[in-house]
Design an enzyme around this catalytic site. Structure first.
Site, PDB file in Angstrom:
ATOM      1  N   LYS A 130      30.076  31.642  35.722  1.00  0.00           N
ATOM      2  CA  LYS A 130      28.756  31.561  36.361  1.00  0.00           C
ATOM      3  C   LYS A 130      27.791  32.644  35.871  1.00  0.00           C
ATOM      4  CE  LYS A 130      30.542  28.617  39.633  1.00  0.00           C
ATOM      5  NZ  LYS A 130      30.246  27.216  39.797  1.00  0.00           N
ATOM      6  N   TYR A 134      39.146  26.857  45.716  1.00  0.00           N
ATOM      7  CA  TYR A 134      39.014  26.003  44.525  1.00  0.00           C
ATOM      8  C   TYR A 134      38.988  26.905  43.310  1.00  0.00           C
ATOM      9  CZ  TYR A 134      36.975  22.610  41.249  1.00  0.00           C
ATOM     10  OH  TYR A 134      36.734  21.790  40.186  1.00  0.00           O
ATOM     11  N   ASP A 193      40.063  35.292  41.814  1.00  0.00           N
ATOM     12  CA  ASP A 193      39.124  34.366  41.188  1.00  0.00           C
ATOM     13  C   ASP A 193      37.718  34.756  41.634  1.00  0.00           C
ATOM     14  OD1 ASP A 193      37.489  32.322  40.430  1.00  0.00           O
ATOM     15  OD2 ASP A 193      38.810  30.708  41.107  1.00  0.00           O
TER      16      ASP A 193
HETATM   17  N1  HOZ Z   1      32.633  22.473  41.624  1.00  0.00           N
HETATM   18  C1  HOZ Z   1      31.280  22.893  41.590  1.00  0.00           C
HETATM   19  C2  HOZ Z   1      30.883  23.724  42.738  1.00  0.00           C
HETATM   20  N2  HOZ Z   1      31.881  24.469  43.390  1.00  0.00           N
HETATM   21  C3  HOZ Z   1      30.347  21.736  41.525  1.00  0.00           C
HETATM   22  C4  HOZ Z   1      29.743  21.690  40.215  1.00  0.00           C
HETATM   23  C5  HOZ Z   1      28.682  20.618  40.033  1.00  0.00           C
HETATM   24  O1  HOZ Z   1      28.805  19.507  40.544  1.00  0.00           O
HETATM   25  O2  HOZ Z   1      27.742  20.909  39.341  1.00  0.00           O
END
Ligand code: HOZ
Length: 431
Positions: free
Chosen positions: A268, A145, A240
């Site tokens: 992050k 992802y 990534d």
């Molecule tokens: N896509 C985020 C984790 N891989 C989730 C983010 C969220 O829902 O806070």
């Protein structure tokens, strides 16, 4: 039974106004049932909901909270900055300092552009790669992802995998067709794409540790072989590292694997829990960005002083205290405890771990790629999630999100989690 009346009321109010009641899909708990608890505050390794329940937290904001929630050095730095303004729409000394810290820690990051999220970072990296090579195509890996930019929402992990919609509505077929997908850890499909259409692929994008289909480390030497293969065909490699950057070491996983990707993305941790992203890499590629070059990218809040301040403070602590051995020990203790809980209960499952990232997959003995991850027993995961919640442990609400261990977790937190896992698996067994 947990009392969650206040959370339930908030959910009803939210649902009336916010699609699905949430501002990011996974947190709606659709994969585990029920409605989510609404968080009131967090401190260290613990979060507290609107009803006053407390939990040991393994979401950690999906990665930024490596020091735990509200660590004092970050709070102190932010408090000072709050009095000096939140956003200027003009350059700051702080941005220079964060760029210096990132480029000093990551040799592949010769230059860096700060953006507001991981999604913006990967989207920008793809745009640079297309401009640099004059090629339209990209290759990504099934279950990886890279945020929700159109080109990358193809066989994607995270929420896309959780909800079984790996290919989003609203992404045009023409655009999706520019994205080829290979199985994580396998070079064959990548080689096939690169050699059959030599002038079409601009870049291969990869999570050096996959952490959005659950945690899936790559096979040994995969990253190095991928780097060699990509370059042999004149394409770029984008790593990534939005999740893995500064998570397993002070720097990147790709560096540890002995490669220097052309471009890399961060997020992050470099924002210490405030919104941020970054695209970094070879100077000649970054210099394609406007106003230096012809690739347009911009953002009013990019490099805003609060995110940058929190990022600098977080990196300062990580650099000064080097907590990675401690994180490794804590996460290994948890891994072993979860494995023993599985074994004692007689449940089939496995635990994948890379440093302080881990996932307990149900129903499988090993998980090495997206296809295998999709075969995990998500019904069992949902039961486990709910049983753990009842025992004061807050796991990511999807089989396909990583658990994050932080410096703030104590041995006691870990042991309480292991004890809860034993009890939870026993309780699931009898239902
Ligand atoms: N896509 C985020 C984790 N891989 C989730 C983010 C969220 O829902 O806070």
């Amino acid at each position: 039974m947990l009392s969650v009346n206040k959370s339930n009321n908030l959910f009803i109010r939210a649902n009336a106004l916010i699609p699905g009641a949430v501002n990011s899909p996974v947190r709606a708990w659709k994969a585990v049932g029920g409605s989510p608890i609404f968080i009131e505050r967090a401190q260290g390794a613990h979060i507290y909901d609107a009803d006053g329940n407390s939990f040991v937290d393994y979401v950690g904001s999906y990665g930024p909270a490596i020091l735990g929630h509200s660590p004092l050095p970050v709070v102190t730095a932010l408090t000072r900055q709050l009095e000096h303004g939140f956003s200027y729409g003009a350059p700051t000394r702080l941005e220079v300092e964060l760029a210096e810290k990132i480029t000093a820690a990551i040799p592949a990051a010769e230059k860096v552009r700060l953006v507001n999220s991981g999604t913006e970072a990967t989207m920008t990296a793809i745009r640079i790669a297309r401009a640099a090579t004059g090629r339209p195509g990209i290759i990504k890996f099934d279950g990886c992802y890279h945020g929700h930019a159109d080109a990358l929402l193809v066989r994607a992990g995270s929420g896309s995998m959780t909800f079984g919609v790996p290919d989003s509505a609203g992404v045009s077929e023409a655009l999706a067709a520019q994205t080829r997908v290979a199985q994580y850890g396998s070079l064959e499909a990548v080689e096939g794409y690169l050699s059959s259409k030599p002038a079409e692929i601009a870049a291969v994008i990869v999570e050096p540790i996959a952490a959005n289909m659950g945690v899936v480390p790559p096979p040994p030497d995969f990253l190095h072989a991928l780097y060699v293969l990509t370059h042999a065909h004149g394409a770029l490699l984008i790593c990534d590292e939005v999740i893995s950057g500064f998570r397993l070491r002070y720097g990147t996983v790709s560096e540890q694997a002995g490669i220097r990707p052309d471009l890399l993305t961060l997020g992050k941790i470099i924002g210490g829990g405030l919104p941020i992203g970054a695209v970094a890499g070879k100077a000649e590629l970054l210099d394609l960005l406007a106003p230096q070059g012809p690739v347009y990218q911009a953002g009013t809040l990019s490099g805003n002083p609060l995110s940058v301040t929190a990022g600098i403070a977080t990196l300062n602590v990580l650099e000064a205290t080097a907590p990675y051995a401690r994180l490794e020990a804590l996460a290994a203790r948890l891994e072993n405890g979860l494995k023993s809980a599985l074994q004692t209960s007689g449940r089939r499952g496995c635990v994948n771990r890379a440093g302080s990232l881990l996932t307990l997959f149900f129903g499988l003995d090993r998980v090495g790629n997206g296809e295998e991850a999709r075969r995990a027993d998500t019904t069992m995961f949902a039961k486990f999630f709910r049983a753990m919640l009842e025992r004061g442990i807050y796991l990511p609400p999807s089989q396909f999100e990583a658990m994050f261990v932080s410096v703030a977790h104590s041995d006691e937190d870990i042991d309480a989690t292991i004890a809860a896992a034993h009890e939870s698996l026993q309780s699931i067994g009898s239902t």
